[in-house]
Design an enzyme around this catalytic site. Structure first.
Site, PDB file in Angstrom:
ATOM      1  N   ASN B  79       0.818  -1.221   0.000  1.00  0.00           N
ATOM      2  CA  ASN B  79       0.000   0.000   0.000  1.00  0.00           C
ATOM      3  C   ASN B  79       0.853   1.274   0.000  1.00  0.00           C
ATOM      4  O   ASN B  79       0.349   2.362   0.254  1.00  0.00           O
ATOM      5  CB  ASN B  79      -0.953  -0.001   1.191  1.00  0.00           C
ATOM      6  N   ILE B  86       1.153   6.865   0.201  1.00  0.00           N
ATOM      7  CA  ILE B  86       0.459   5.867   1.010  1.00  0.00           C
ATOM      8  C   ILE B  86      -0.995   5.738   0.570  1.00  0.00           C
ATOM      9  O   ILE B  86      -1.686   6.740   0.410  1.00  0.00           O
ATOM     10  CB  ILE B  86       0.488   6.281   2.505  1.00  0.00           C
ATOM     11  N   CYS B  87      -1.445   4.493   0.390  1.00  0.00           N
ATOM     12  CA  CYS B  87      -2.857   4.267   0.065  1.00  0.00           C
ATOM     13  C   CYS B  87      -3.588   3.953   1.366  1.00  0.00           C
ATOM     14  O   CYS B  87      -3.500   2.841   1.890  1.00  0.00           O
ATOM     15  CB  CYS B  87      -2.995   3.117  -0.919  1.00  0.00           C
ATOM     16  N   LEU B  88      -4.242   4.939   1.898  1.00  0.00           N
ATOM     17  CA  LEU B  88      -4.935   4.777   3.173  1.00  0.00           C
ATOM     18  C   LEU B  88      -6.215   5.606   3.099  1.00  0.00           C
ATOM     19  O   LEU B  88      -6.163   6.804   2.806  1.00  0.00           O
ATOM     20  CB  LEU B  88      -4.014   5.273   4.303  1.00  0.00           C
ATOM     21  N   LEU B 121      -1.381  -0.069  -3.936  1.00  0.00           N
ATOM     22  CA  LEU B 121      -0.906   1.143  -4.574  1.00  0.00           C
ATOM     23  C   LEU B 121       0.314   0.753  -5.407  1.00  0.00           C
ATOM     24  O   LEU B 121       0.467   1.173  -6.536  1.00  0.00           O
ATOM     25  CB  LEU B 121      -0.542   2.202  -3.529  1.00  0.00           C
TER      26      LEU B 121
END
Lengths: 142, 153
Positions: B79, B86-88, B121
């Site tokens: 991620n 960052i994929c959050l 990601l």
């Protein structure tokens, strides 16, 4: 096509972002006459667009949102809000006389803070409850 | 330039007064909206023992929009991409102004403990994670050793 959001009336002016900065600063003098101040709206949480660049669909969405927000109860802080004396958005304590807005989920914020947020997302910041769903429930039960 | 909002001052003071375990966030001397963040790799994760540098920036719209956070230390995680992005969800569409710098950093720490290859990601990393998790974890550990434990960390 006319743009009905371009010139806000005094009724919804408090719902517009950044209207504080419109207060005249004696040090700055009058703004240049050619510079028209266009309010900025947020048709989606991460989108900022001047009112004159909104699509018709976005204008309708914003107009509806303004209407819905105006139906949410408001009040003045009198020291009676029991849980949480702090507005979680600005992290400032509520002070006697502050304008508050109460969401159907019972969370309370400064009117100015929550209105700014509700124009971006119609969700309670604390419990993530969609405000329109909660509004409908309130209507049904009353 | 407008003064620093009360909220940012308060959050900074609270971060200093009650630091979170395994996380440090220090505002830049010249820009109070820019934080130098250090996150320790969580125990029982491939990042254990690593020290990861991140940058966190509070945009003008904060807290109406989410902080911008990026890993500066190279990390092998499904991620997090090679640029450290960052994929959050809470940094994107699930942001709420009730969240804070503290909660964002805790979520990032939790993401290190629980990589989610189904919402990738870094596609190549996520693929590897799904095809051969053992190998992916091994690579993550190696990268941690190589990039997050070296001198200067």
């Amino acid at each position: 096509m006319g743009n009905c959001l371009k010139t806000p009336t005094t009724d919804d002016i408090s719902l517009l972002r950044g209207n504080d900065s419109q207060e005249s600063d004696p040090n700055l003098g009058p703004p240049p006459p050619y510079q028209e101040r266009v309010p900025v709206y947020h048709p989606s949480p991460n989108v900022s667009r001047p009112a004159n660049q909104l699509t018709e669909e976005e204008q309708i969405k914003i107009a509806k949102r303004l209407g819905l927000i105006s139906h949410l109860p408001t009040g003045v802080y009198d020291g009676s809000v029991k849980k949480g004396k702090e507005c979680v958005i600005c992290m400032c304590d509520f002070v006697l006389g502050d304008s508050l807005r109460f969401l159907p989920c019972m969370h309370t914020y400064h009117k100015k803070c929550i209105d700014d947020w509700l124009m971006r997302a119609f969700i309670c910041p604390s419990c993530m409850e969609p405000v329109d769903a909660a509004l409908l429930t309130t209507y049904e039960s009353s | 330039m407008a003064g620093l909002p009360r909220r940012i001052i308060k959050e900074t003071q609270r971060l200093m007064a009650e630091p979170v375990q395994g996380i440090s966030a220090v505002p830049d001397e010249s820009n109070s909206r820019y934080f130098h963040v250090v996150v320790s790799g969580p125990a029982d994760s491939p990042y254990e023992g690593g020290v990861f540098n991140l940058e966190l920036f509070l945009p003008e719209e904060y807290p109406m929009s989410a902080p911008k956070v990026r890993f500066m230390t190279k990390i092998y995680h499904p991620n997090i991409d090679r640029l450290g992005r960052i994929c959050l969800d809470i940094l994107k569409d699930k942001w709420s102004p009730a969240l804070q710098i503290r909660t964002v950093l805790l979520s990032i720490q939790a993401l290190l403990s629980a990589p989610n290859p189904d919402d990738p990601l870094a596609n190549d990393v996520a693929e590897q994670w799904k095809i051969n998790e053992m190998q992916a974890i091994h690579t993550a550990k190696q990268w941690t050793k190589e990039f997050a434990m070296g001198p200067g960390q």
